[in-house]
Scaffold this motif. Structure first.
Motif, PDB file in Angstrom:
ATOM      1  N   LYS A   1      -1.741   5.455  -4.930  1.00 41.92           N
ATOM      2  CA  LYS A   1      -2.916   4.754  -4.424  1.00 41.92           C
ATOM      3  C   LYS A   1      -2.933   4.745  -2.899  1.00 41.92           C
ATOM      4  O   LYS A   1      -1.990   4.376  -2.244  1.00 41.92           O
ATOM      5  N   LYS A   2      -4.039   5.141  -2.363  1.00 36.57           N
ATOM      6  CA  LYS A   2      -4.198   5.069  -0.909  1.00 36.57           C
ATOM      7  C   LYS A   2      -4.539   3.629  -0.548  1.00 36.57           C
ATOM      8  O   LYS A   2      -5.524   3.083  -1.001  1.00 36.57           O
ATOM      9  N   ARG A   3      -3.736   3.036   0.277  1.00 35.36           N
ATOM     10  CA  ARG A   3      -4.093   1.699   0.728  1.00 35.36           C
ATOM     11  C   ARG A   3      -5.057   1.833   1.883  1.00 35.36           C
ATOM     12  O   ARG A   3      -4.896   2.651   2.746  1.00 35.36           O
ATOM     13  N   LYS A   4      -6.031   1.014   1.886  1.00 32.03           N
ATOM     14  CA  LYS A   4      -7.020   1.092   2.963  1.00 32.03           C
ATOM     15  C   LYS A   4      -6.490   0.348   4.173  1.00 32.03           C
ATOM     16  O   LYS A   4      -5.912  -0.717   4.061  1.00 32.03           O
TER      17      LYS A   4
ATOM     18  N   LEU B   1       6.822   5.456   6.565  1.00 30.14           N
ATOM     19  CA  LEU B   1       7.699   6.423   7.234  1.00 30.14           C
ATOM     20  C   LEU B   1       7.703   7.735   6.466  1.00 30.14           C
ATOM     21  O   LEU B   1       8.579   8.574   6.676  1.00 30.14           O
ATOM     22  N   SER B   2       6.746   7.938   5.599  1.00 31.85           N
ATOM     23  CA  SER B   2       6.824   9.110   4.736  1.00 31.85           C
ATOM     24  C   SER B   2       6.727  10.396   5.544  1.00 31.85           C
ATOM     25  O   SER B   2       6.205  10.413   6.654  1.00 31.85           O
ATOM     26  N   ARG B   3       7.276  11.434   5.015  1.00 29.73           N
ATOM     27  CA  ARG B   3       7.239  12.764   5.644  1.00 29.73           C
ATOM     28  C   ARG B   3       7.861  12.800   7.034  1.00 29.73           C
ATOM     29  O   ARG B   3       7.353  13.459   7.940  1.00 29.73           O
TER      30      ARG B   3
ATOM     31  N   LEU C   1       2.117  -0.627  10.106  1.00 29.43           N
ATOM     32  CA  LEU C   1       2.616   0.370  11.047  1.00 29.43           C
ATOM     33  C   LEU C   1       2.764   1.692  10.311  1.00 29.43           C
ATOM     34  O   LEU C   1       3.549   1.804   9.379  1.00 29.43           O
ATOM     35  N   HIS C   2       1.985   2.671  10.738  1.00 34.27           N
ATOM     36  CA  HIS C   2       2.048   3.985  10.094  1.00 34.27           C
ATOM     37  C   HIS C   2       2.712   4.978  11.035  1.00 34.27           C
ATOM     38  O   HIS C   2       2.193   5.269  12.112  1.00 34.27           O
ATOM     39  N   LEU C   3       3.845   5.457  10.591  1.00 40.12           N
ATOM     40  CA  LEU C   3       4.595   6.425  11.393  1.00 40.12           C
ATOM     41  C   LEU C   3       4.837   7.695  10.588  1.00 40.12           C
ATOM     42  O   LEU C   3       5.721   8.481  10.922  1.00 40.12           O
ATOM     43  N   GLY C   4       4.055   7.891   9.535  1.00 45.88           N
ATOM     44  CA  GLY C   4       4.283   9.038   8.659  1.00 45.88           C
ATOM     45  C   GLY C   4       4.081  10.361   9.365  1.00 45.88           C
ATOM     46  O   GLY C   4       3.415  10.451  10.391  1.00 45.88           O
ATOM     47  N   ASN C   5       4.712  11.387   8.800  1.00 51.63           N
ATOM     48  CA  ASN C   5       4.530  12.747   9.296  1.00 51.63           C
ATOM     49  C   ASN C   5       4.843  12.884  10.787  1.00 51.63           C
ATOM     50  O   ASN C   5       4.062  13.431  11.546  1.00 51.63           O
TER      51      ASN C   5
ATOM     52  N   LEU D   1       6.498  -0.455   1.338  1.00 54.48           N
ATOM     53  CA  LEU D   1       7.401   0.424   2.072  1.00 54.48           C
ATOM     54  C   LEU D   1       7.250   1.845   1.549  1.00 54.48           C
ATOM     55  O   LEU D   1       7.447   2.109   0.360  1.00 54.48           O
ATOM     56  N   TYR D   2       6.906   2.763   2.441  1.00 55.10           N
ATOM     57  CA  TYR D   2       6.685   4.168   2.072  1.00 55.10           C
ATOM     58  C   TYR D   2       7.811   5.012   2.635  1.00 55.10           C
ATOM     59  O   TYR D   2       7.912   5.194   3.847  1.00 55.10           O
ATOM     60  N   LEU D   3       8.654   5.511   1.732  1.00 56.07           N
ATOM     61  CA  LEU D   3       9.774   6.353   2.139  1.00 56.07           C
ATOM     62  C   LEU D   3       9.741   7.650   1.335  1.00 56.07           C
ATOM     63  O   LEU D   3      10.773   8.193   0.978  1.00 56.07           O
TER      64      LEU D   3
HETATM   65  C1  LIG Z   1       1.743   7.357   4.659  1.00 57.73           C
HETATM   66  O1  LIG Z   1       1.836   8.461   5.522  1.00 57.73           O
HETATM   67  C2  LIG Z   1       1.535   9.728   4.938  1.00 57.73           C
HETATM   68  C3  LIG Z   1       1.636  10.771   6.010  1.00 57.73           C
HETATM   69  O2  LIG Z   1       2.912  11.028   6.355  1.00 57.73           O
HETATM   70  C4  LIG Z   1       0.154   9.742   4.358  1.00 57.73           C
HETATM   71  O3  LIG Z   1      -0.077  10.961   3.684  1.00 57.73           O
HETATM   72  C5  LIG Z   1      -0.027   8.594   3.416  1.00 57.73           C
HETATM   73  O4  LIG Z   1      -1.364   8.546   2.985  1.00 57.73           O
HETATM   74  C6  LIG Z   1       0.341   7.299   4.090  1.00 57.73           C
HETATM   75  N1  LIG Z   1       0.217   6.224   3.131  1.00 57.73           N
HETATM   76  C7  LIG Z   1      -0.589   5.200   3.335  1.00 57.73           C
HETATM   77  C8  LIG Z   1      -0.621   4.180   2.284  1.00 57.73           C
HETATM   78  O5  LIG Z   1      -1.284   5.093   4.313  1.00 57.73           O
END
Ligand SMILES: *[C@@H]1O[C@H](CO)[C@@H](O)[C@H](O)[C@H]1NC(C)=O
Ligand SMILES: *[C@@H]1O[C@H](CO)[C@@H](O)[C@H](O)[C@H]1NC(C)=O
Length: 759
Positions: free
Chosen positions: A754-757, A584-586, A558-562, A607-609
């Motif tokens: 690392k960017k997870r795919k 949940l980053s950004r 679940l990507h809810l970043g930004n 977990l991305y915080l």
């Molecule tokens: C998590 O979300 C941020 C955007 O807010 C993005 O830049 C980042 O690549 C995302 N991380 C992953 C692992 O997808």
């Protein structure tokens, strides 16, 4: 008189040893209690011995008679890192056979009789790096068979009975480097067979039954540098057959090539080594202008006729300094001469007549003649390009305003991007029942009529990105029973198109990034119950209703970043019982309260915080998270303190950088934790000012803190006093006796950014 006490002594000694080392070594096995290995080799055992010591790290069961591995066959040895099961007459690996082996790094199943790789055969092997299934009888790979092997580097299924590879056969292998499929009977690779293998660099397909180069399938492999297709029955390669941006080595030796287009590798800019040895080539043109800069071209064991027709190739090789391998097969006076040594001037043609005679003579001596010309163009609408060989039809950027009709019924990929359709009427795609992938990006689409995609019963990928969609009717995606990946990113949705996904029974990944959705309501995913990945990065979400993700039993990512969330939407996850990756980053979340991850604590791995402006985390904010969490990203926040991270005993990556940590006694538990874990932890002091920028690990302020003792010598994690016993108890490794340090896989920090795919 002396003998009796001696006996007694020995007996006593034996008893003593026995009580100090309660030996659990099963019958027929050899156990090493220091190395924690158990070997029960060549004993014709019919089941996995049930009494193997729980803390065993390496288990060798080669040469037995196990027949069937039942569910949970190894659940009593959860610390295994290496498991050998070769030559054990295994026919069937049941779903979940390896469940609980979350530390296993190597699994060897070679030389058995396995026929089918079931969907959940390898469930639970979340740390596995190498999986060897060579020399079995595998003829079927069920979709999702490898979906949990996110850390696998090497997968080897050579010497099996694979005939074809279905779409998504290797889905989930997010870190795979080398895939070995040599020595099977592969004659057909579905277009999306290798979809999702974004890290694969090496692919071995030699010794199979491929009759033509699988162009479209290979374009799904952007990182492959070595491709081995030796020993296949291909007899020609046409223009632009190979389109692989990073390919450096291409092996086509031992095929039946009679023709190799001079533009065949035009779209492989990195190619340096091309092996065409052991084929039926009589002549070869220099590579077309714009082709890659080869350094080595191997033409050994081809019936090359060294006449004036070979002169351009020879001159080109000299000019470009290409090492040419192989020899001339004729005419007689050059026969056996190295191609790299003949001078262009010697490559002559006699009079037309003499030439023809010589060639005819030559031909009559050859066993086979070029027979199969490239197939003609197929049925194709006006202003489109259709290729028979790879079933690919494209009308990309041709100014179409209506969806073209009349594609060949064998079309598998339909590329219509960059046109001006504005809307898609009902039944727009008649006769496209085998299309797998449909591209409609950037077509200015603002409306999709009900039943627009009727008939597309094989469609797996649908790309509707970068259009002007604001909403979707519940019937828009009717008639797409196989749709798995749906791309709706970069449209203009202000609301989540609830209900529209109901007809999509197979939907696994839904991309809605870069829209302008402001809130998520309850029951959002009704109907899309199989969804595994939901991508909502870069919207404008401020609120998420409780139960928003309620019927989502399989949701993993679940990507809810930004977005604009101000708090962790804890109640929304109450039924997301499979959630493994949460981003949940950004988001502007300043504070994280107690127990917010509790609903997903059992399954969460990543977990991305990061970059949230986070100022404070409650001491109990990570409550519930234990050894399952593998990565934690907290960089780029405003944290001065951190909660206790010691229950997170399974962490492989942690990033605490760019936080102004307050280096004083309250931070002592963190400092101790950093000293003890086998991880490179980036954490620096922000306060007091004189320590700013120094590593938490390097400063000396902690020496005078109460509770600081000389570093404990044994099992520091267990003996460490902890104030917060509630959370400590949640860590399973502390409840049970933790095995020796060597029982854990080597923990090395992966690239923290690392960017997870995604799926
Ligand atoms: C998590 O979300 C941020 C955007 O807010 C993005 O830049 C980042 O690549 C995302 N991380 C992953 C692992 O997808
Ligand atoms: C295992 O079975 C084979 C064939 O039946 C036999 O030759 C061999 O001696 C057996 N090995 C053991 C250790 O019992």
């Amino acid at each position: 008189m002396l003998i009796l006490p001696m006996w007694l002594f020995i007996i006593l000694l034996a008893l003593r040893i026995h009580s100090v080392h309660p030996s659990k070594c099963p019958k027929f096995c050899i156990c090493d209690n220091i190395q924690l290995t158990v070997a029960c080799v060549n004993k014709n055992l019919t089941e996995v011995p049930p009494t193997i010591n729980e803390i065993t790290v390496k288990l060798d069961l080669k040469g037995n008679d196990l027949q069937e591995l039942p569910t949970g066959a190894f659940s009593h040895t959860p610390y295994l890192t290496h498991l050998s099961l070769q030559k054990s007459n295994i026919r069937k690996v049941k779903e979940g056979a390896f469940r609980r082996l979350g530390r296993l790094v190597l699994l060897n199943l070679a030389n058995n009789n396995i026929e089918i790789l079931y969907q959940e055969s390898f469930d639970g092997l979340t740390s596995l790096k190498q999986l060897l299934i060579d020399r079995n009888r595998v003829e079927e790979i069920q979709p999702g068979a490898f979906s949990q092997l996110g850390f696998l580097n090497l997968l080897s299924i050579t010497h099996n009975q694979l005939v074809y590879l279905p779409n998504l056969a290797f889905q989930g292998l997010q870190n795979i480097n080398w895939l070995r499929l040599s020595h099977n009977s592969l004659n057909y690779l579905a277009t999306e067979a290798f979809a999702g293998l974004f890290t694969l660099t090496r692919l071995s397909l030699d010794n199979n039954a491929l009759q033509f180069f699988p162009t479209e399938t290979m374009t799904r492999l952007p990182e492959v540098t070595r491709l081995d297709l030796g020993y296949n029955p291909m007899n020609y390669l046409g223009e632009e057959s190979v389109s692989m941006p990073k390919l450096t080595h291409l092996f086509l030796d031992y095929n039946s090539l009679q023709d190799f287009s001079n533009a065949a590798v035009l779209l492989c800019p990195s190619l340096t080594h091309l092996d065409l040895s052991h084929n039926q080539l009589r002549v070869l043109q220099p590579m077309a202008p714009g082709s890659p800069k080869l350094t080595r071209l191997n033409l050994a064991s081809n019936p090359i006729y060294c006449s004036c027709y070979m002169r351009p190739l020879r001159e080109w090789a000299l000019r470009e300094r290409i090492r040419l391998g192989g020899t001339c097969a004729g005419p007689a006076h050059l026969s056996g001469e190295n191609l790299g040594a003949v001078q262009p001037a010697d490559l002559r043609c006699q009079s037309q007549e003499a030439m023809l005679r010589a060639e005819l003579e030559e031909l009559s001596r050859l066993p086979t003649l070029p027979t199969t010309p490239p197939p003609d163009k197929v049925k194709c609408p006006a202003n489109c390009d259709c290729e028979a060989l790879n079933h690919h039809s494209s009308c990309e950027n041709k100014g179409h305003t209506k969806i073209p009709r009349g594609f060949a019924p064998s079309t598998r990929l339909l590329d219509l991007r960059d046109n001006h359709f504005h809307y898609i009427p009902a039944n727009s795609f008649p006769g496209t029942g085998v299309v797998v992938s449909l591209h409609l990006q950037r077509c200015k689409i603002h409306d999709i009529e009900d039943g627009a995609f009727n008939d597309m019963k094989s469609l797996v990928y649908l790309y509707l990105s970068e259009n002007d969609l604001t909403s979707l009717s519940p019937e828009a995606f009717k008639g797409l029973p196989k749709l798995t990946y749906l791309h709706l990113e970069k449209n203009r949705f202000t609301q989540f198109p609830k209900g529209a996904f109901k007809p999509l029974l197979c939907l696994l990944a839904l991309h809605m990034e870069n829209n302008v959705i402001t809130k998520l309501e309850a029951g959002l995913l009704t109907g899309a119950e199989k969804l595994r990945g939901l991508y909502l990065t870069s919207n404008a979400i401020t609120t998420i209703a409780p139960k928003a993700f309620d019927p989502a039993p399989d949701l993993e990512t679940l990507h809810l970043g930004n977005n604009k969330l101000k708090e962790v939407p804890s109640e929304a996850f109450s039924k997301a019982k499979s959630l493994a990756e949460l981003n949940l980053s950004r988001n502007p979340i300043r504070w994280i309260g107690a127990g917010v991850f509790q609903p997903v604590a059992a399954t969460l791995k990543h977990l991305y915080l990061d970059h949230m402006g986070l100022e404070k985390m409650s001491r109990e904010s990570l409550a519930g998270l234990g050894s399952g969490l593998q990565s934690l990203f907290l960089e780029g926040n405003q944290l001065e303190e951190l909660p206790d991270l010691s229950p997170l005993s399974g962490l492989e990556v942690v990033n605490l950088a760019e936080n102004p940590l307050l280096c004083d006694c309250p931070l002592l538990p963190l400092r101790k934790w950093i000293e003890q874990v086998n991880l490179r932890v980036r954490a620096a002091c922000g306060y007091p000012p004189e320590l700013r920028g120094q590593g938490v690990k390097d400063v000396h302020v902690f020496k005078s803190c109460p509770g600081e003792k000389p570093p404990p010598t044994q099992n520091p994690k267990i003996s460490k006093p902890t104030k917060r016993t509630e959370s400590a108890q949640l860590s399973p490794s502390k409840v049970k006796g933790q095995p020796r340090k060597t029982a854990k896989p080597q923990l090395v920090q992966k690239n923290t950014n690392k960017k997870r795919k995604s799926v």
